[in-house]
Enzyme design. Structure first.
Site, mmCIF file in Angstrom:
data_model
loop_
_atom_site.group_PDB
_atom_site.id
_atom_site.type_symbol
_atom_site.label_atom_id
_atom_site.label_comp_id
_atom_site.label_asym_id
_atom_site.label_seq_id
_atom_site.Cartn_x
_atom_site.Cartn_y
_atom_site.Cartn_z
ATOM 1 N N TYR A 89 17.044 40.453 40.610
ATOM 2 C CA TYR A 89 16.719 40.042 39.237
ATOM 3 C C TYR A 89 15.229 40.167 38.955
ATOM 4 O O TYR A 89 14.823 40.427 37.817
ATOM 5 C CB TYR A 89 17.240 38.624 38.954
ATOM 6 C CG TYR A 89 18.725 38.652 38.689
ATOM 7 C CD1 TYR A 89 19.639 38.326 39.686
ATOM 8 C CD2 TYR A 89 19.216 39.096 37.467
ATOM 9 C CE1 TYR A 89 20.997 38.401 39.455
ATOM 10 C CE2 TYR A 89 20.586 39.188 37.227
ATOM 11 C CZ TYR A 89 21.475 38.849 38.223
ATOM 12 O OH TYR A 89 22.827 38.958 37.997
ATOM 13 N N ARG A 98 14.988 43.707 37.917
ATOM 14 C CA ARG A 98 15.534 43.873 36.568
ATOM 15 C C ARG A 98 14.529 43.348 35.540
ATOM 16 O O ARG A 98 14.304 43.930 34.488
ATOM 17 C CB ARG A 98 16.856 43.110 36.378
ATOM 18 C CG ARG A 98 18.048 43.451 37.215
ATOM 19 C CD ARG A 98 18.751 44.745 36.878
ATOM 20 N NE ARG A 98 17.926 45.891 37.104
ATOM 21 C CZ ARG A 98 17.516 46.310 38.321
ATOM 22 N NH1 ARG A 98 17.867 45.621 39.398
ATOM 23 N NH2 ARG A 98 16.785 47.391 38.456
ATOM 24 N N GLN A 116 25.479 40.191 24.832
ATOM 25 C CA GLN A 116 25.884 40.076 26.236
ATOM 26 C C GLN A 116 24.701 40.451 27.132
ATOM 27 O O GLN A 116 24.772 40.311 28.345
ATOM 28 C CB GLN A 116 27.060 41.005 26.538
ATOM 29 C CG GLN A 116 28.285 40.723 25.684
ATOM 30 C CD GLN A 116 29.329 41.805 25.838
ATOM 31 O OE1 GLN A 116 30.065 41.836 26.828
ATOM 32 N NE2 GLN A 116 29.399 42.692 24.875
ATOM 33 N N ASN A 117 23.629 40.936 26.504
ATOM 34 C CA ASN A 117 22.491 41.435 27.276
ATOM 35 C C ASN A 117 21.586 40.289 27.732
ATOM 36 O O ASN A 117 21.477 39.273 27.046
ATOM 37 C CB ASN A 117 21.678 42.440 26.437
ATOM 38 C CG ASN A 117 22.529 43.620 26.010
ATOM 39 O OD1 ASN A 117 23.548 43.910 26.639
ATOM 40 N ND2 ASN A 117 22.142 44.278 24.932
ATOM 41 N N ASP A 153 18.417 40.977 28.365
ATOM 42 C CA ASP A 153 17.025 41.327 28.013
ATOM 43 C C ASP A 153 16.626 40.569 26.743
ATOM 44 O O ASP A 153 17.466 39.970 26.073
ATOM 45 C CB ASP A 153 16.882 42.859 27.827
ATOM 46 C CG ASP A 153 17.711 43.411 26.670
ATOM 47 O OD1 ASP A 153 18.528 44.326 26.897
ATOM 48 O OD2 ASP A 153 17.549 42.929 25.530
ATOM 49 N N HIS A 181 25.296 35.644 28.105
ATOM 50 C CA HIS A 181 25.177 35.759 29.563
ATOM 51 C C HIS A 181 23.797 35.360 30.055
ATOM 52 O O HIS A 181 23.382 35.757 31.140
ATOM 53 C CB HIS A 181 25.512 37.194 30.011
ATOM 54 C CG HIS A 181 26.918 37.571 29.695
ATOM 55 N ND1 HIS A 181 27.331 38.876 29.546
ATOM 56 C CD2 HIS A 181 28.014 36.804 29.439
ATOM 57 C CE1 HIS A 181 28.620 38.898 29.247
ATOM 58 N NE2 HIS A 181 29.061 37.653 29.174
ATOM 59 N N GLY A 210 27.414 49.030 21.145
ATOM 60 C CA GLY A 210 27.076 49.326 22.543
ATOM 61 C C GLY A 210 27.734 48.418 23.567
ATOM 62 O O GLY A 210 27.089 48.016 24.537
ATOM 63 N N SER A 242 31.462 48.056 25.908
ATOM 64 C CA SER A 242 32.771 48.642 26.282
ATOM 65 C C SER A 242 33.888 47.625 26.109
ATOM 66 O O SER A 242 35.061 47.946 26.268
ATOM 67 C CB SER A 242 32.720 49.066 27.753
ATOM 68 O OG SER A 242 32.570 47.886 28.554
HETATM 69 N N1 APR Z 1 24.070 53.713 22.083
HETATM 70 C C1 APR Z 1 25.159 52.922 21.864
HETATM 71 N N2 APR Z 1 26.088 52.643 22.820
HETATM 72 C C2 APR Z 1 25.899 53.211 24.026
HETATM 73 C C3 APR Z 1 24.796 54.043 24.329
HETATM 74 C C4 APR Z 1 23.852 54.278 23.293
HETATM 75 N N3 APR Z 1 22.784 55.058 23.483
HETATM 76 N N4 APR Z 1 24.903 54.443 25.635
HETATM 77 C C5 APR Z 1 26.041 53.874 26.123
HETATM 78 N N5 APR Z 1 26.645 53.141 25.164
HETATM 79 C C6 APR Z 1 27.870 52.359 25.235
HETATM 80 C C7 APR Z 1 28.897 52.855 26.236
HETATM 81 O O1 APR Z 1 29.689 53.879 25.639
HETATM 82 C C8 APR Z 1 29.704 51.583 26.483
HETATM 83 O O2 APR Z 1 30.719 51.414 25.522
HETATM 84 O O3 APR Z 1 27.526 51.066 25.678
HETATM 85 C C9 APR Z 1 28.667 50.483 26.315
HETATM 86 C C10 APR Z 1 28.200 49.913 27.631
HETATM 87 O O4 APR Z 1 29.289 49.236 28.198
HETATM 88 P P1 APR Z 1 29.033 48.358 29.500
HETATM 89 O O5 APR Z 1 28.157 49.114 30.454
HETATM 90 O O6 APR Z 1 30.364 47.858 29.945
HETATM 91 O O7 APR Z 1 28.146 47.143 28.969
HETATM 92 P P2 APR Z 1 28.652 45.817 28.288
HETATM 93 O O8 APR Z 1 29.836 46.068 27.418
HETATM 94 O O9 APR Z 1 27.469 45.164 27.675
HETATM 95 O O10 APR Z 1 29.105 44.939 29.564
HETATM 96 C C11 APR Z 1 29.470 43.613 29.295
HETATM 97 O O11 APR Z 1 29.657 43.217 31.637
HETATM 98 O O12 APR Z 1 28.662 43.698 33.612
HETATM 99 C C12 APR Z 1 28.902 42.683 32.706
HETATM 100 O O13 APR Z 1 27.625 40.770 32.185
HETATM 101 C C13 APR Z 1 27.606 42.172 32.164
HETATM 102 O O14 APR Z 1 26.961 41.753 29.887
HETATM 103 C C14 APR Z 1 27.618 42.678 30.731
HETATM 104 C C15 APR Z 1 29.089 42.753 30.426
#
Ligand code: APR
Length: 228
Positions: free
Chosen positions: A53, A56, A86-87, A89, A104, A170, A172
């Site tokens: 961390y 990070r 969920q970020n 940062d 989070h 952004g 998933s």
């Molecule tokens: N602009 C917009 N979206 C984007 C970009 C971009 N430039 N690049 C990638 N993405 C999208 C991907 O297509 C995906 O749908 O961002 C999403 C990232 O998904 P994850 O990596 O699963 O991130 P997130 O959904 O925030 O994860 C949720 O999971 O690991 C845990 O606690 C952690 O907060 C995190 C949570």
């Protein structure tokens, strides 16, 4: 003023140079999540978790908000805006957003390892082993690890119930309970999804999919919403 609620994930910070979780083949900066982001990892090897961390946090402090973060901050001119992120940062805050709910946690604060409600600012980029909270326990990053409760989830759900406009940027939607928040938004409310790889959502009512990266899709949508 209308209420806009925006749920953001790692994708909104991708163009600020901070890696997403699922785009980096299951590793987070080369680490397995279970080795660095769980209470068991902290029990087993607190030094590695602390170092992870700290690394990070260094990246976060070096990163800058991007056009998507700034566009969301600009919405506050005409709307009551709540960002649920969920970020971990602080890029939304640094872009000027004044109402950010960190589901989070946030990496720029530390927390007691025995009483999570005790959190503290961090001077610089690292928390050192031996730095203790007021109860004498080791300080750790103020983030929610897998398997830990998400204290802000009820508050976030109540905010989604009151949305007049909803945006997902952004994420998933791979991780609950955050992924379930879209289900609290009233069916008639327009739900905009901005992501180069639109996640599947099974919600009723108007869903507007904007298959773009955040720095293109978010400013364009914000321009439209500021015209209303
Ligand atoms: N602009 C917009 N979206 C984007 C970009 C971009 N430039 N690049 C990638 N993405 C999208 C991907 O297509 C995906 O749908 O961002 C999403 C990232 O998904 P994850 O990596 O699963 O991130 P997130 O959904 O925030 O994860 C949720 O999971 O690991 C845990 O606690 C952690 O907060 C995190 C949570």
């Amino acid at each position: 003023m209308k209420n806009i609620v925006i749920l953001t994930g790692a994708g909104i910070s991708a163009e600020s140079g901070l890696k997403t979780f699922r785009d980096s083949d299951g590793l987070w900066e080369g680490y397995n999540i279970e080795d660095v982001a769980t209470p068991e990892a902290w029990e087993h090897n607190p030094v590695r978790v602390q170092q992870f961390y700290n690394e990070r946090r260094k990246s976060v402090l070096e990163a800058k908000p991007n056009a998507a973060h700034y566009a969301l901050a600009a919405l506050e001119e005409k709307y009551t805006v709540t960002i649920i992120t969920q970020n971990i940062d602080d890029l939304h805050e640094r872009a000027g957003s004044t109402n950010v709910v960190h589901l989070h946690g946030i990496i720029t604060r530390s927390q007691s390892s025995v009483k999570p409600e005790l959190t503290y600012p961090i001077d610089g980029w690292e928390i050192k082993m031996g730095e203790l909270c007021e109860l004498g326990s080791q300080l750790r990053a103020h983030v929610v690890w897998f398997g830990e409760p998400v204290p802000m989830i009820e508050h976030a759900a109540a905010i989604c119930v009151g949305a007049d406009v909803f945006m997902l940027v952004g994420s998933s939607l791979a991780v609950y309970p955050a992924a379930g928040l879209i289900g609290y938004v009233d069916r008639e409310v327009p739900k905009y999804i901005i992501d180069p790889n639109i996640p599947s959502v099974n919600v009723k009512g108007p869903v507007i999919k904007i298959q773009e990266k955040a720095t293109v899709g978010v400013p364009a949508l914000v321009n439209e919403l500021l015209k209303d």
